[in-house]
Design a protein around this motif. Structure first.
Motif, mmCIF file in Angstrom:
data_model
loop_
_atom_site.group_PDB
_atom_site.id
_atom_site.type_symbol
_atom_site.label_atom_id
_atom_site.label_comp_id
_atom_site.label_asym_id
_atom_site.label_seq_id
_atom_site.Cartn_x
_atom_site.Cartn_y
_atom_site.Cartn_z
ATOM 1 N N TYR A 207 -35.489 -14.989 40.696
ATOM 2 C CA TYR A 207 -35.812 -16.212 41.073
ATOM 3 C C TYR A 207 -35.272 -17.392 40.541
ATOM 4 O O TYR A 207 -34.901 -17.599 39.386
ATOM 5 N N ASP A 208 -35.394 -18.410 41.148
ATOM 6 C CA ASP A 208 -35.244 -19.732 40.496
ATOM 7 C C ASP A 208 -36.116 -20.901 41.196
ATOM 8 O O ASP A 208 -37.056 -20.380 42.146
ATOM 9 N N THR A 209 -36.361 -21.943 40.496
ATOM 10 C CA THR A 209 -37.365 -22.923 41.047
ATOM 11 C C THR A 209 -36.995 -24.319 41.313
ATOM 12 O O THR A 209 -37.725 -25.181 41.156
ATOM 13 N N ARG A 210 -35.639 -24.164 41.865
ATOM 14 C CA ARG A 210 -35.032 -25.350 41.893
ATOM 15 C C ARG A 210 -35.411 -26.002 43.562
ATOM 16 O O ARG A 210 -34.754 -26.999 43.603
ATOM 17 N N SER A 211 -35.900 -25.348 44.422
ATOM 18 C CA SER A 211 -36.266 -25.786 45.556
ATOM 19 C C SER A 211 -37.511 -25.377 46.206
ATOM 20 O O SER A 211 -38.112 -24.109 45.633
ATOM 21 N N ASP A 212 -38.446 -26.261 46.991
ATOM 22 C CA ASP A 212 -39.611 -25.767 47.670
ATOM 23 C C ASP A 212 -39.561 -24.575 48.008
ATOM 24 O O ASP A 212 -40.421 -23.684 47.630
ATOM 25 N N LEU A 213 -38.561 -24.097 48.969
ATOM 26 C CA LEU A 213 -38.600 -22.860 49.381
ATOM 27 C C LEU A 213 -38.266 -21.453 48.662
ATOM 28 O O LEU A 213 -38.932 -20.576 48.776
ATOM 29 N N ALA A 214 -37.596 -21.780 47.649
ATOM 30 C CA ALA A 214 -37.642 -20.751 46.526
ATOM 31 C C ALA A 214 -38.954 -20.545 45.906
ATOM 32 O O ALA A 214 -39.316 -19.245 45.676
ATOM 33 N N ARG A 215 -39.760 -21.595 45.562
ATOM 34 C CA ARG A 215 -41.030 -21.190 44.822
ATOM 35 C C ARG A 215 -41.971 -20.578 45.898
ATOM 36 O O ARG A 215 -42.903 -20.037 45.484
ATOM 37 N N ALA A 216 -41.856 -21.056 47.186
ATOM 38 C CA ALA A 216 -42.805 -20.630 48.253
ATOM 39 C C ALA A 216 -42.574 -19.057 48.458
ATOM 40 O O ALA A 216 -43.494 -18.316 48.479
ATOM 41 N N LEU A 217 -41.283 -18.682 48.270
ATOM 42 C CA LEU A 217 -41.030 -17.146 48.655
ATOM 43 C C LEU A 217 -41.430 -16.510 47.406
ATOM 44 O O LEU A 217 -41.755 -15.286 47.598
ATOM 45 N N THR A 218 -41.131 -16.987 46.241
ATOM 46 C CA THR A 218 -41.652 -16.305 45.104
ATOM 47 C C THR A 218 -43.144 -15.952 45.020
ATOM 48 O O THR A 218 -43.274 -14.843 44.583
ATOM 49 N N GLU A 219 -43.748 -17.139 45.383
ATOM 50 C CA GLU A 219 -45.333 -16.912 45.647
ATOM 51 C C GLU A 219 -45.342 -15.550 46.414
ATOM 52 O O GLU A 219 -46.518 -14.917 46.266
ATOM 53 N N GLY A 220 -44.742 -15.782 47.589
ATOM 54 C CA GLY A 220 -45.076 -14.776 48.454
ATOM 55 C C GLY A 220 -44.942 -13.282 48.110
ATOM 56 O O GLY A 220 -45.546 -12.325 48.133
ATOM 57 N N TYR A 221 -43.796 -13.022 47.413
ATOM 58 C CA TYR A 221 -43.484 -11.994 46.763
ATOM 59 C C TYR A 221 -44.425 -11.363 45.577
ATOM 60 O O TYR A 221 -44.751 -10.384 45.176
ATOM 61 N N ARG A 222 -44.931 -12.460 44.829
ATOM 62 C CA ARG A 222 -45.890 -12.204 43.780
ATOM 63 C C ARG A 222 -47.283 -11.694 44.276
ATOM 64 O O ARG A 222 -47.863 -10.572 43.980
ATOM 65 N N ARG A 223 -47.570 -12.083 45.268
ATOM 66 C CA ARG A 223 -48.817 -11.571 46.132
ATOM 67 C C ARG A 223 -48.713 -10.266 46.560
ATOM 68 O O ARG A 223 -49.676 -9.432 46.895
ATOM 69 N N ASN A 224 -47.430 -9.761 46.948
ATOM 70 C CA ASN A 224 -47.223 -8.493 47.506
ATOM 71 C C ASN A 224 -46.541 -7.322 46.421
ATOM 72 O O ASN A 224 -46.737 -6.210 46.632
ATOM 73 N N LEU A 225 -46.109 -7.926 45.217
ATOM 74 C CA LEU A 225 -45.716 -7.123 44.208
ATOM 75 C C LEU A 225 -46.147 -7.561 42.912
ATOM 76 O O LEU A 225 -45.713 -7.676 42.097
ATOM 77 N N PRO A 226 -47.527 -6.975 42.908
ATOM 78 C CA PRO A 226 -48.545 -7.399 41.634
ATOM 79 C C PRO A 226 -47.921 -6.849 40.412
ATOM 80 O O PRO A 226 -48.095 -7.229 39.064
ATOM 81 N N HIS A 227 -47.163 -5.739 40.611
ATOM 82 C CA HIS A 227 -46.623 -4.759 39.259
ATOM 83 C C HIS A 227 -45.258 -4.930 39.089
ATOM 84 O O HIS A 227 -44.515 -4.290 38.336
ATOM 85 N N GLY A 228 -44.833 -6.037 39.920
ATOM 86 C CA GLY A 228 -43.254 -6.020 39.782
ATOM 87 C C GLY A 228 -42.891 -6.973 38.576
ATOM 88 O O GLY A 228 -43.578 -7.744 38.051
ATOM 89 N N GLN A 229 -41.335 -6.984 38.183
ATOM 90 C CA GLN A 229 -40.938 -7.689 37.308
ATOM 91 C C GLN A 229 -40.336 -8.764 37.691
ATOM 92 O O GLN A 229 -39.631 -8.646 38.753
ATOM 93 N N PHE A 230 -40.679 -10.211 37.434
ATOM 94 C CA PHE A 230 -40.331 -11.486 38.169
ATOM 95 C C PHE A 230 -39.477 -12.266 36.710
ATOM 96 O O PHE A 230 -39.841 -12.264 35.667
ATOM 97 N N ILE A 231 -38.394 -12.445 36.955
ATOM 98 C CA ILE A 231 -37.297 -13.239 36.288
ATOM 99 C C ILE A 231 -36.852 -14.556 36.705
ATOM 100 O O ILE A 231 -36.010 -14.337 37.760
ATOM 101 N N ASP A 232 -37.145 -15.667 36.064
ATOM 102 C CA ASP A 232 -36.449 -17.120 36.359
ATOM 103 C C ASP A 232 -34.919 -16.794 35.803
ATOM 104 O O ASP A 232 -34.748 -17.118 34.667
ATOM 105 N N PHE A 233 -34.177 -17.157 37.021
ATOM 106 C CA PHE A 233 -32.866 -16.622 36.382
ATOM 107 C C PHE A 233 -32.365 -17.852 35.676
ATOM 108 O O PHE A 233 -31.219 -17.838 34.767
#
Length: 352
Positions: A47-73
């Motif tokens: 993901y990236d954090t350059r837009s409100d929508l990108a940050r919102a979607l990232t939060e949505g995935y964090r809530r659904n993928l608690p064991h996922g790996q997240f990388i800030d591009f």
């Protein structure tokens, strides 16, 4: 199970907490129902954090993928992202959340990930959709399985059997006096397909005339994709006059639309009409739009493509190296007929 702490409200800028809750809910359905991701497989979110929508979607995935790996591009080297991709196993999931679109040298991300047997959910050009458009985008992620799979499959059955089609709108009629190519589905159902996933939001069935020269008539265009790949809405719909599958006149054209036609004509010699797209996503309408043309393409209604390029349907006389343009234009649509059956009216599809 302990979920990650919710990010502060101001982290999402113009997107409110309720919309983020909706994103999390819609993405849960996308993960479970559409791409059928389960605990037996790993998930990687880049993901990236350059837009409100990108940050919102990232939060949505964090809530659904608690064991996922997240990388800030933007915080790692491209080699680290590529290495993370290659550590994934077949049927694992990669999610790409991009305010623009990620560049990894010659690596065509989605294509290469599919080659690795991975499932892919791609969100692109999110920075083009600020403010209220972010909420429209989130709404478009809602997955109504009965609607997409039921109506989508019903449209395909009728398209594949039809000997003709007509698009009525604004007092004009565009006639496809030809059988149509076997329809392709983008309805969130990947059974029997080589690849699972793609660009989201989804919602489209598309085809084109088997005989491109059998397309004649007039159609009003209320939106077109301009040279910056953005939604361009003229004050007055542009009326295209189409003869033997080619645009021969554009009435009430704007300078930007004329520029588009001039570019296509200069490189291809004429302006063909190819794709006949049946958009299904009810979050997007003639009035409820987003700026990104690739996202708005799912709008519930009819869209066409201008230019000789179409990567799905190969036609004799069209050389891939010479066909350069595929420009989406959106038709004022009051009714659509396949043969004599009315399949679209009052802003929606009416097939069982």
């Amino acid at each position: 199970m302990t979920l990650p702490a919710q990010a502060p409200h101001d982290h999402w800028g113009d997107i409110d907490a309720q919309a983020v809750d909706s994103a999390a809910s819609h993405l849960r359905d996308v993960l479970h129902t559409v791409v059928e991701h389960g605990p037996a497989h790993n998930a990687l979110v880049v993901y990236d954090t350059r837009s409100d929508l990108a940050r919102a979607l990232t939060e949505g995935y964090r809530r659904n993928l608690p064991h996922g790996q997240f990388i800030d591009f933007d915080t790692v080297a491209p080699t680290e992202v590529l290495a993370a991709f290659r550590r994934m196993q077949a049927h694992d999931l990669v999610v790409l959340i991009q305010s623009t679109n990620f560049r990894l040298e010659a690596f065509r991300i989605r294509v290469e990930l599919f080659k690795l047997g991975l499932k892919v959910i791609e969100h692109v050009h999110l920075s083009r959709m600020p403010g209220a458009q972010g909420a429209h985008y989130i709404e478009a992620l809602a997955y109504d399985s009965a609607y997409y799979r039921g109506v989508g499959q019903a449209l395909k059955v009728r398209i594949d059997a039809a000997a003709s089609a007509r698009v009525h709108g604004g007092g004009e009629v565009l006639v496809f006096a030809s059988a149509l190519e076997p329809a392709k589905l983008n309805i969130g159902h990947y059974s029997g397909m080589n690849n699972v996933g793609g660009q989201f939001p989804i919602g489209e069935v598309f085809t084109e005339a088997q005989d491109l020269e059998a397309v004649n008539g007039r159609v009003q265009v209320h939106v077109f994709g301009d040279t910056a790949y953005l939604v361009n809405r003229p004050d007055t719909p542009i009326t295209l006059v189409i003869e033997r599958g080619r645009v021969v006149r554009a009435i009430d054209a704007t300078p930007e639309f004329d520029k588009l036609l001039d570019i296509i004509t200069a490189d291809e010699g004429e302006v063909w009409v190819r794709e006949l797209g049946f958009g299904m996503n009810r979050a997007f309408t003639r009035e409820r739009r987003v700026n990104d043309i690739g996202t708005y393409e799912r709008m519930c209604g009819i869209h066409l493509s201008l230019g000789a390029k179409h990567g799905v349907y190969q036609k004799s006389g069209f050389k891939r190296k010479d066909a350069r343009y595929h420009v989406d234009v959106f038709a004022v649509t009051d009714a659509v007929y396949l043969d004599d059956e009315l399949v679209y009216k009052d802003g929606g599809w009416c097939v069982a």
